[in-house]
Design an enzyme around this catalytic site. Sequence first.
Site, PDB file in Angstrom:
ATOM      1  N   MET A   1       8.785  -2.758   3.176  1.00 25.78           N
ATOM      2  CA  MET A   1       8.797  -1.729   3.872  1.00 25.78           C
ATOM      3  C   MET A   1       7.580  -0.625   3.775  1.00 25.78           C
ATOM      4  O   MET A   1       6.954  -0.511   2.725  1.00 25.78           O
ATOM      5  CB  MET A   1      10.039  -0.889   3.465  1.00 25.78           C
ATOM      6  CG  MET A   1      11.247  -1.565   3.886  1.00 25.78           C
ATOM      7  SD  MET A   1      12.804  -0.496   3.886  1.00 25.78           S
ATOM      8  CE  MET A   1      13.930  -1.476   4.513  1.00 25.78           C
TER       9      MET A   1
ATOM     10  N   ARG B   1       3.524   1.938   7.786  1.00 23.39           N
ATOM     11  CA  ARG B   1       2.490   1.672   8.730  1.00 23.39           C
ATOM     12  C   ARG B   1       3.066   0.021   9.621  1.00 23.39           C
ATOM     13  O   ARG B   1       2.569  -0.092  10.522  1.00 23.39           O
ATOM     14  CB  ARG B   1       1.121   1.128   7.973  1.00 23.39           C
ATOM     15  CG  ARG B   1       0.329   2.190   7.677  1.00 23.39           C
ATOM     16  CD  ARG B   1      -1.064   1.713   6.931  1.00 23.39           C
ATOM     17  NE  ARG B   1      -1.801   3.150   6.932  1.00 23.39           N
ATOM     18  CZ  ARG B   1      -1.870   3.902   5.740  1.00 23.39           C
ATOM     19  NH1 ARG B   1      -1.356   3.329   4.591  1.00 23.39           N
ATOM     20  NH2 ARG B   1      -2.732   4.893   5.553  1.00 23.39           N
TER      21      ARG B   1
ATOM     22  N   HIS C   1      11.292   4.721   0.304  1.00 18.41           N
ATOM     23  CA  HIS C   1      11.363   6.013  -0.020  1.00 18.41           C
ATOM     24  C   HIS C   1      12.661   6.497  -0.646  1.00 18.41           C
ATOM     25  O   HIS C   1      12.688   7.208  -1.679  1.00 18.41           O
ATOM     26  CB  HIS C   1      10.971   7.087   0.938  1.00 18.41           C
ATOM     27  CG  HIS C   1       9.253   6.751   1.816  1.00 18.41           C
ATOM     28  ND1 HIS C   1       9.277   6.267   2.937  1.00 18.41           N
ATOM     29  CD2 HIS C   1       8.277   7.130   1.191  1.00 18.41           C
ATOM     30  CE1 HIS C   1       7.998   6.217   3.241  1.00 18.41           C
ATOM     31  NE2 HIS C   1       7.224   6.783   2.154  1.00 18.41           N
TER      32      HIS C   1
HETATM   33  P1  AMP Z   1       3.693   6.937   1.138  1.00 21.09           P
HETATM   34  O1  AMP Z   1       4.634   7.717   2.156  1.00 21.09           O
HETATM   35  O2  AMP Z   1       3.417   5.620   1.670  1.00 21.09           O
HETATM   36  O3  AMP Z   1       2.753   7.808   0.597  1.00 21.09           O
HETATM   37  O4  AMP Z   1       4.581   6.406  -0.148  1.00 21.09           O
HETATM   38  C1  AMP Z   1       5.197   7.424  -0.878  1.00 21.09           C
HETATM   39  C2  AMP Z   1       5.960   7.119  -2.101  1.00 21.09           C
HETATM   40  O5  AMP Z   1       6.973   5.730  -1.622  1.00 21.09           O
HETATM   41  C3  AMP Z   1       4.969   6.070  -3.037  1.00 21.09           C
HETATM   42  O6  AMP Z   1       5.296   5.950  -4.177  1.00 21.09           O
HETATM   43  C4  AMP Z   1       5.246   4.479  -2.732  1.00 21.09           C
HETATM   44  O7  AMP Z   1       4.636   3.845  -3.584  1.00 21.09           O
HETATM   45  C5  AMP Z   1       6.551   4.604  -2.410  1.00 21.09           C
HETATM   46  N1  AMP Z   1       6.959   3.355  -1.569  1.00 21.09           N
HETATM   47  C6  AMP Z   1       6.254   3.135  -0.103  1.00 21.09           C
HETATM   48  N2  AMP Z   1       6.845   1.769   0.364  1.00 21.09           N
HETATM   49  C7  AMP Z   1       7.812   1.594  -0.584  1.00 21.09           C
HETATM   50  C8  AMP Z   1       8.629   0.539  -0.637  1.00 21.09           C
HETATM   51  N3  AMP Z   1       8.512  -0.479   0.272  1.00 21.09           N
HETATM   52  N4  AMP Z   1       9.423   0.104  -1.668  1.00 21.09           N
HETATM   53  C9  AMP Z   1       9.395   1.264  -2.883  1.00 21.09           C
HETATM   54  N5  AMP Z   1       8.764   2.367  -2.781  1.00 21.09           N
HETATM   55  C10 AMP Z   1       7.724   2.613  -1.885  1.00 21.09           C
END
Ligand code: AMP
Length: 281
Positions: A184, A187, A37
């Site tokens: 990363m 979950r 993030h």
């Molecule tokens: P989430 O909180 O899982 O909804 O993710 C929020 C944003 O962070 C989304 O655009 C995801 O694709 C991005 N994201 C989550 N994990 C990663 C990661 N390991 N590397 C890069 N971006 C990520």
Amino acid sequence: MEMIRSVREMQQRALEERRKGRLIGFVPTMGCLHAGHLSLVKLARARADLVVLSIFVNPIQFLPGEDFACYPRPVERDEALCLAAGVDVLFYPDNDQMYAPDHSVVIQETFLSQGLCGASRPGHFNGVATVVAKLFNIVMPDVAVFGQKDAQQLRVIHRMIRDLNVPVEIISGPIVREADGLAMSSRNRYLTPAERQDALCLHRSLDYVESRIREGERDVETLRNELASRLAHVPSARVEYIEFVNDETLRPVARVEGAVLVALAIRIGTTRLIDNTVLRS
Ligand code: AMP
């Protein structure tokens, strides 16, 4: 850093910034923040005067029986991470702010969201597209940043802004991984120590495919069978899908030619993990 919980206040703040001619960069998240993030915050920072990060665990993108209720919400830790990363505004609305009890309008993407995660999570991408559209109307960003980790989501959002003429530029950030290669994810904290070890099978599968491509293999059926038999040896892993799709249309391909997205969804114990890579031959 400002913390805003009200939709109206966020809209007023965004309008104020835009009137001053300042560019707004936006990173939508569901919280439980990690370095993935924060890499998106950096990309937003490079392009904008004001960086807004939202944390909202969006109920309408979860299916019944999924982890909405137990999704981790470490608010104080997230706040500290945002502060340290240079976020200007943390937008952290509650459910009542985001959805009227009788809300009835959704955005439906009907092509790219059919396969991959859309096949096993019907309705998920409608929930994602709807909340992202709402957040764009609230935060009014010039630039919004999404991770390649959620490859299908990224393409659905691109399609939504194209088809609905949403005046936001989308930029994407590469997948950020742990030192041992695990992508990363918020979950990952559900994994037991043994499962954490097994979870490396996702990244290793992608590495393996890349090495087979370097050796000259192009046949998708062969590659998929090889991956499936390797994954069968991982004690806690249950394959949901191993897909080779055209990177633009997300339709399955028979041979690796042009840009091909290799996407995996694998349950490690009860935790569903995804990972992907784009092969260019
Ligand atoms: P989430 O909180 O899982 O909804 O993710 C929020 C944003 O962070 C989304 O655009 C995801 O694709 C991005 N994201 C989550 N994990 C990663 C990661 N390991 N590397 C890069 N971006 C990520």
